[in-house]
Design an enzyme around this catalytic site. Structure first.
Site, PDB file in Angstrom:
ATOM      1  N   GLY A  35       0.723  -1.362   0.098  1.00  0.00           N
ATOM      2  CA  GLY A  35      -0.051   0.001   0.025  1.00  0.00           C
ATOM      3  C   GLY A  35       0.690   1.335  -0.004  1.00  0.00           C
TER       4      GLY A  35
ATOM      5  N   GLU B  95       3.681   4.068   6.149  1.00  0.00           N
ATOM      6  CA  GLU B  95       2.467   3.087   6.112  1.00  0.00           C
ATOM      7  C   GLU B  95       1.341   4.018   5.301  1.00  0.00           C
ATOM      8  OE1 GLU B  95       1.074   0.661   5.720  1.00  0.00           O
ATOM      9  OE2 GLU B  95       0.245  -0.350   7.493  1.00  0.00           O
ATOM     10  N   ASP B  96       0.519   3.250   4.679  1.00  0.00           N
ATOM     11  CA  ASP B  96      -0.453   3.810   4.010  1.00  0.00           C
ATOM     12  C   ASP B  96      -1.694   4.398   4.738  1.00  0.00           C
ATOM     13  OD1 ASP B  96      -1.270   1.094   4.303  1.00  0.00           O
ATOM     14  OD2 ASP B  96      -2.034   0.840   2.307  1.00  0.00           O
TER      15      ASP B  96
ATOM     16  N   ASP C 206      -5.552   1.513  10.575  1.00  0.00           N
ATOM     17  CA  ASP C 206      -7.018   1.147  10.971  1.00  0.00           C
ATOM     18  C   ASP C 206      -7.293   0.975  12.338  1.00  0.00           C
ATOM     19  OD1 ASP C 206      -9.740   0.959   9.874  1.00  0.00           O
ATOM     20  OD2 ASP C 206      -9.318  -1.223   9.942  1.00  0.00           O
TER      21      ASP C 206
ATOM     22  N   LYS D 292      -7.573   6.417  10.357  1.00  0.00           N
ATOM     23  CA  LYS D 292      -8.983   6.233  10.701  1.00  0.00           C
ATOM     24  C   LYS D 292      -9.200   6.367  12.365  1.00  0.00           C
ATOM     25  CE  LYS D 292     -10.602   3.686   7.029  1.00  0.00           C
ATOM     26  NZ  LYS D 292     -11.032   2.317   6.528  1.00  0.00           N
TER      27      LYS D 292
ATOM     28  N   PHE E 112     -14.298   2.867   3.750  1.00  0.00           N
ATOM     29  CA  PHE E 112     -13.239   2.300   3.030  1.00  0.00           C
ATOM     30  C   PHE E 112     -12.476   3.048   1.824  1.00  0.00           C
ATOM     31  CE2 PHE E 112     -10.794  -1.368   0.693  1.00  0.00           C
ATOM     32  CZ  PHE E 112     -10.471  -1.687   1.707  1.00  0.00           C
TER      33      PHE E 112
ATOM     34  N   ASP F  17      -5.797  -0.193  -1.891  1.00  0.00           N
ATOM     35  CA  ASP F  17      -6.524  -1.309  -2.726  1.00  0.00           C
ATOM     36  C   ASP F  17      -7.617  -1.874  -2.077  1.00  0.00           C
ATOM     37  OD1 ASP F  17      -4.957  -3.032  -0.880  1.00  0.00           O
ATOM     38  OD2 ASP F  17      -5.778  -4.523  -2.207  1.00  0.00           O
TER      39      ASP F  17
ATOM     40  N   ARG G   2      -5.181   0.528  -6.897  1.00  0.00           N
ATOM     41  CA  ARG G   2      -4.005   1.452  -6.162  1.00  0.00           C
ATOM     42  C   ARG G   2      -3.502   2.178  -7.172  1.00  0.00           C
ATOM     43  NH1 ARG G   2      -2.148  -2.040  -2.167  1.00  0.00           N
ATOM     44  NH2 ARG G   2      -2.339  -4.212  -2.291  1.00  0.00           N
TER      45      ARG G   2
END
Ligand code: IMP
Ligand code: MG
Length: 177
Positions: free
Chosen positions: A44, A99-100, A103, A131, A152, A159, A165
């Protein structure tokens, strides 16, 4: 067409680029006299890290690791295994993890623990997205691009089932099963 599958845009290409440049300047101030190992978490983070490091004004090395995370809600426990890990010995190194999205936080909590065992000089964390409403474990985030609602997100590296992506912006799909 790919863009027709997007219900709404969360972050435009321009918003992302502006913020990535800001993050690059902020991180450059903190690492001015250091040469960290910048560690991207695959898959990601690949687009974010490519844009971000081009805004760094300090020396750095770049490497990637891939983790697979499994979290069992019913048991309240999870595990993270490292699937691809070419970074080897990081004793005494300054590590900057990219990091992307964060969560629940379980993936990073486990990864941070694994890296700490290798005795780095420092570990900092930069995530493009977070988030906050979904967080289950506390994660020390040093640099964060955007807080997003509990939707999401896809695009700019993120992705759904391996797709989307390559979108240049971040959006929410019309329907996610
Ligand atoms: P965590 O362990 O719950 O923090 O999970 C983090 C990982 O879940 C991220 O690295 C992503 O791969 C994935 N993920 C969580 N939310 C999203 C999202 O909104 N879009 C795409 N991937 C997501
Ligand atoms: Mg990820």
């Amino acid at each position: 067409m790919l863009s027709q599958e997007i219900n709404h845009v969360l972050l435009s290409q321009e918003q992302i680029q502006t913020r990535v440049a800001e993050l690059g300047r902020e991180i450059s101030r903190d690492y001015a006299d250091k040469t960290p190992l910048v560690v991207g978490i695959l898959n990601g983070s690949f687009i974010f890290i490519a844009d971000l490091v081009r805004n760094f004004s300090f020396h750095c090395q770049v490497a990637f690791i891939q983790v697979s995370s499994y979290y069992d809600d019913t048991k309240g426990s999870g595990s993270v295994t490292i699937k691809y890990d070419p970074i080897g010995d990081i004793e005494g190194r300054d590590i900057l993890i990219i990091e992307d999205i964060i969560d629940s936080g379980h993936t990073l909590a486990a990864l941070l623990e694994l890296l700490q065992q290798r005795a780095p000089a420092s570990v900092r964390l930069c995530t493009l997205l977070t988030k906050p409403s979904r967080r289950e474990v506390d994660i020390p985030v040093d640099y964060c691009g955007f807080e997003i609602p509990d939707e999401f997100a896809v695009g700019y590296g993120l992705d759904y089932a391996g797709l989307y992506r390559n979108l240049p912006y971040i959006g929410v799909l019309n329907s996610v099963v």
